[in-house]
Design an enzyme around this catalytic site. Structure first.
Site, mmCIF file in Angstrom:
data_model
loop_
_atom_site.group_PDB
_atom_site.id
_atom_site.type_symbol
_atom_site.label_atom_id
_atom_site.label_comp_id
_atom_site.label_asym_id
_atom_site.label_seq_id
_atom_site.Cartn_x
_atom_site.Cartn_y
_atom_site.Cartn_z
ATOM 1 N N CYS A 136 0.913 -1.239 0.061
ATOM 2 C CA CYS A 136 0.016 0.102 -0.062
ATOM 3 C C CYS A 136 0.812 1.315 0.263
ATOM 4 C CB CYS A 136 -0.819 0.061 1.185
ATOM 5 S SG CYS A 136 -2.030 1.569 1.276
ATOM 6 N N CYS A 139 -0.406 4.073 2.201
ATOM 7 C CA CYS A 139 -0.352 4.050 3.498
ATOM 8 C C CYS A 139 1.196 4.129 3.957
ATOM 9 C CB CYS A 139 -0.530 2.493 3.978
ATOM 10 S SG CYS A 139 -1.975 1.990 3.276
ATOM 11 N N ASP A 140 2.362 3.721 3.326
ATOM 12 C CA ASP A 140 3.731 3.532 3.573
ATOM 13 C C ASP A 140 4.660 4.407 2.808
ATOM 14 O OD1 ASP A 140 2.758 1.904 5.567
ATOM 15 O OD2 ASP A 140 2.640 0.042 3.967
#
Ligand code: NAP
Length: 325
Positions: A136, A139-140
């Site tokens: 992701c 997300c990261d």
């Protein structure tokens, strides 16, 4: 079966969608039952820091966020049950959902079982998850400022993630197993025209290198068989997701070609009284906050459905009584 055994609503899944639905249903005093699986919390249990869930100025660890949601749902009376749904029957009412221990009967169901990222399933890839290996970028990606990263895949997700990662990373290498791309032309062109993105096609990832964190990848050229190593600090798998819908498709719920539940009218499925929320019906956004939002919507739709049906049922009882007098 005694009516007392029929729950108002069974929520299947305990990620942000299921738990938000549980908070709303519990606050509406519907005493929801959440079939949370053996390890509740969904995909965020496997992440480290979550920095984009609103309300946490300094971020929050994924498992902590999910633990908070569980406690918040329980505080209002949701019953969290650590069992996996193994089959369902939505052809008759009350609906039935079986786990390997119990059968639950319910007037309504919310499906929030999520989707799992696909992986290449290399031992090194699994070992380094959360240590530079992610599925992701949204997300990261932030953790890879000025680093070099690789994105695996040749679909729209791979192009989107590669483009997104260029906001942070100094270099992004897209590695795809074929020469042709599945991605739409526009997404591919956008990635190709981004000076920070380079492509390695016709290549297979053999290994993610590194002990404590990602240091590189070893790839093989499918045409020549030659192997080489590319130094990277971040590895992003973007080879699709698999929604958890097998038991529901068998119970009459309509799914699309890739197995995602088809959504009719906001959160309704093709079966009246069965609602859906989160990644199990969403191949596009796949965010904790969008799943939470849909969990809220599903709970409100479900509450309205129960109220309307109770009204219809009570009217029917009245009509039966009137017809007797
Ligand atoms: P996808 O379209 O199924 O693409 C998956 C990619 O991963 C393909 O290039 C595939 O290669 C590759 N792949 C699959 N298994 C692999 C393996 N074992 N080893 C190596 N490569 C592998 O999945 P997606 O990109 O996640 O997209 C899912 C859906 O969401 C699509 O309908 C897409 O259009 C949509 N989407 C849209 C947007 C947007 O419009 N903004 C953004 C993201 C996603 P092959 O091509 O060789 O099969």
């Amino acid at each position: 079966m005694n009516n007392a055994n029929v729950k108002n609503v069974v929520i299947i899944g305990s990620g942000p969608a299921g738990l938000t639905a549980a908070i709303y249903a519990a606050r509406a005093e519907l005493k929801p039952v959440v079939l949370a699986g053996l390890t509740p919390g969904g995909q965020l249990m496997q992440t480290t820091e979550v920095e984009n869930f609103p309300g946490f100025i300094n971020g929050i660890m994924g498992p902590q966020l999910m633990d908070n949601m569980i406690k918040q749902a329980e505080r209002f009376g949701a019953e969290i049950i650590l069992e996996n749904a193994v089959s369902a029957d939505f052809f008759k009412k009350p609906f039935s959902v079986k786990t390997d221990k119990t059968e639950y009967l319910a007037k309504a169901v919310i499906i929030a079982t999520g989707a799992e990222a696909n992986w290449l399933n290399l031992e090194s890839e699994q070992r380094l998850r959360g240590k530079g290996v992610s599925a992701c970028a949204t997300c990261d990606g932030f953790f890879f400022k000025d680093k070099e990263v690789a994105v695996i895949g040749g679909g729209d997700s791979a192009m989107e993630e590669a483009n997104f990662l260029t906001k942070f990373a100094k270099k992004v290498t897209v590695i795809h197993r074929r020469e042709e791309f599945r991605a739409s032309k526009i997404m591919l062109e956008r990635a190709k025209s981004n000076p920070k993105i380079s492509f390695v096609t016709n290549a297979q990832v053999l290994e993610v290198l590194g002990e404590k964190s990602v240091e590189g990848i070893k790839i093989k050229d499918n045409a020549t068989g030659g192997e080489k190593t590319i130094p990277i600090q971040g590895y992003f798998a973007a080879i699709g997701h698999t929604p958890t819908t097998k038991i529901f498709a068998a119970a009459g719920i309509k799914v699309d070609q890739k197995g995602y539940i088809e959504v009719l009218n906001h959160t309704r499925t093709n079966i009246e009284g069965v609602f859906v929320a989160g990644d199990v019906s969403d191949p596009r956004y796949r965010q904790a906050v969008s799943a939470s939002g849909m969990g809220c919507m599903a709970a409100l739709d479900m509450e309205k459905y129960l109220a309307e049906h109770e009204e219809i049922e009570s009217k029917t009882v009245e009509q039966v009584q009137e017809s007797k007098t």
